[in-house]
Write a protein that holds these residues in place. Structure first.
Motif, short mmCIF file in Angstrom:
data_model
loop_
_atom_site.label_atom_id
_atom_site.label_comp_id
_atom_site.label_asym_id
_atom_site.label_seq_id
_atom_site.Cartn_x
_atom_site.Cartn_y
_atom_site.Cartn_z
N HIS A 109 33.60 34.91 54.44
CA HIS A 109 34.32 34.78 53.17
C HIS A 109 34.98 33.41 53.02
O HIS A 109 35.16 32.69 54.01
CB HIS A 109 35.36 35.89 53.04
CG HIS A 109 34.76 37.25 52.91
ND1 HIS A 109 33.80 37.56 51.98
CD2 HIS A 109 34.99 38.40 53.60
CE1 HIS A 109 33.46 38.83 52.09
NE2 HIS A 109 34.17 39.36 53.07
N PRO A 110 35.35 33.05 51.81
CA PRO A 110 35.97 31.73 51.59
C PRO A 110 37.29 31.54 52.33
O PRO A 110 37.63 30.42 52.72
CB PRO A 110 36.20 31.69 50.07
CG PRO A 110 35.27 32.70 49.51
CD PRO A 110 35.13 33.77 50.54
N LEU A 111 38.03 32.62 52.53
CA LEU A 111 39.35 32.54 53.14
C LEU A 111 39.36 33.26 54.48
O LEU A 111 38.94 34.42 54.58
CB LEU A 111 40.40 33.14 52.21
CG LEU A 111 40.52 32.46 50.84
CD1 LEU A 111 41.42 33.26 49.92
CD2 LEU A 111 41.01 31.02 50.99
N GLN A 112 39.83 32.56 55.50
CA GLN A 112 39.94 33.10 56.84
C GLN A 112 41.42 33.19 57.22
O GLN A 112 42.11 32.17 57.29
CB GLN A 112 39.19 32.22 57.84
CG GLN A 112 37.70 32.08 57.54
CD GLN A 112 36.96 33.39 57.68
OE1 GLN A 112 37.00 34.05 58.71
NE2 GLN A 112 36.27 33.79 56.60
N GLU A 141 38.22 36.72 48.29
CA GLU A 141 37.70 37.54 49.39
C GLU A 141 38.02 36.87 50.72
O GLU A 141 37.94 35.65 50.86
CB GLU A 141 36.21 37.74 49.25
CG GLU A 141 35.83 38.96 48.43
CD GLU A 141 36.24 40.27 49.12
OE1 GLU A 141 36.66 40.24 50.29
OE2 GLU A 141 36.16 41.30 48.45
N TYR A 142 38.36 37.68 51.69
CA TYR A 142 38.87 37.12 52.94
C TYR A 142 38.46 37.95 54.15
O TYR A 142 38.18 39.13 54.05
CB TYR A 142 40.39 37.00 52.89
CG TYR A 142 41.14 38.33 52.88
CD1 TYR A 142 41.78 38.79 54.03
CD2 TYR A 142 41.23 39.10 51.73
CE1 TYR A 142 42.48 39.99 54.03
CE2 TYR A 142 41.93 40.31 51.71
CZ TYR A 142 42.56 40.74 52.87
OH TYR A 142 43.26 41.93 52.87
N ASP A 143 38.43 37.25 55.28
CA ASP A 143 38.34 37.90 56.58
C ASP A 143 39.72 37.81 57.22
O ASP A 143 40.30 36.72 57.31
CB ASP A 143 37.33 37.18 57.48
CG ASP A 143 35.91 37.34 56.99
OD1 ASP A 143 35.31 38.39 57.24
OD2 ASP A 143 35.39 36.39 56.35
N ALA A 144 40.25 38.93 57.67
CA ALA A 144 41.55 38.95 58.35
C ALA A 144 41.33 39.26 59.82
O ALA A 144 40.87 40.35 60.18
CB ALA A 144 42.46 40.00 57.72
#
Length: 296
Positions: free
Chosen positions: A49-52, A80-83
């Motif tokens: 995703h664009p945000l990590q 959208e993100y990966d956490a």
């Protein structure tokens, strides 16, 4: 009867030169140290995703996951993100990869990969402001509204250390209970609650009539305090007496994006409330700890 094995704080005289006593840090002694930089080599994972996001569901971490879930609820697909889970009690924040994103070794830390060269953003307030400006959301556009919003955002950044590192540490985590620091910081936290209560008597939300990043920043700390969840100090601080804070706290807690955001990177509480890592919206349905059953 006094415990003679414990030093009497009233007789303490600071030495001319302070030295680090590793055994004198209370509950978090193993991760506190007077120097910066990494302790070990460890690369950070990067998803699609664009945000990590690299974080843990402490109040500061919850700010950012709530913000991201709110942006997605508003239709901003670029949010959208990966956490990824950072276990601070295990020292993950001192890995070389994490320090590369946040030289201060504190969660949360964000890597914005939507640019040609990824941009690192650290400090929760900076992350909220970065995301609000990036997506044009949850930050008033008029000058007066923006100023009010940012004033409350930075009020939180300046005030919460007295709640967490001050009151929380001495009330809940210090090796022994000491009247002076508990009394000093309880007085300040009560004053802060009164500041919020007076503002929320005037306005539905902190910056005015609209929900903004100011509320997203303040709620994980002071909302949790008002709910009696923070440091088990609700009765001690008489949090129920702050009626306007209670109204605001309950109103925000009902937001679906808030309910999702507070689950992300959470490793305690009911298994159904724990989503250790978040890589897709569907993870809230299929990857909580009650469904996958990993040990904590």
């Amino acid at each position: 009867m006094n415990d003679s094995s414990k030093p009497d704080s009233s007789t303490y005289t600071p030495p001319k030169v302070w030295t680090w006593n590793k055994e004198n840090g209370g509950q978090f002694a193993s991760i506190n140290r007077p120097i910066a930089g990494p302790t070990h080599e460890k690369e950070l994972p990067v998803g699609r995703h664009p945000l990590q996001l690299y974080s843990l569901a402490t109040p500061n971490g919850v700010k950012v996951t709530v913000m991201l879930e709110e942006l997605l609820a508003l239709g901003h697909s670029g949010a959208e993100y990966d956490a990824w889970l950072i276990r601070i009690n295990d020292g993950d924040q001192f890995g070389s990869g994490f320090v590369g994103v946040n030289p201060n070794s504190k969660i949360p830390a964000l890597l914005d990969c939507s640019w040609e060269q990824p941009i690192r953003v650290f400090e929760s307030g900076a992350i909220l402001l970065h995301l609000a400006e990036k997506f044009g959301a949850l930050l008033p556009k008029d000058a007066a509204g923006r100023a009010e919003c940012l004033s409350w955002l930075f009020w939180q950044m300046g005030s919460a250390p007295y709640l967490g590192g001050g009151f929380g540490h001495f009330y809940a985590y210090a090796p022994s209970k000491m009247e002076y620091p508990i009394d000093r910081f309880a007085m300040e936290v009560k004053r802060q609650l009164d500041v919020l209560d007076r503002r929320l008597a005037e306005s539905p939300y902190l910056a005015g009539s609209d929900y903004t990043i100011a509320d997203i920043a303040v709620w994980p700390w002071y909302g949790a305090l008002a709910e009696g969840l923070l440091y088990n100090a609700g009765e001690f601080l008489q949090v129920e007496s702050y009626a306007n804070v209670q109204r605001w706290t309950k109103q925000i807690a009902q937001r679906p994006a808030v309910q999702r955001g507070r689950m992300v990177n959470r490793t305690w509480g009911e298994a159904s409330s724990q989503l250790w890592e978040r890589h897709a919206a569907s993870d809230f349905e299929g990857q909580t700890q009650d469904r996958i059953g990993k040990p904590s």
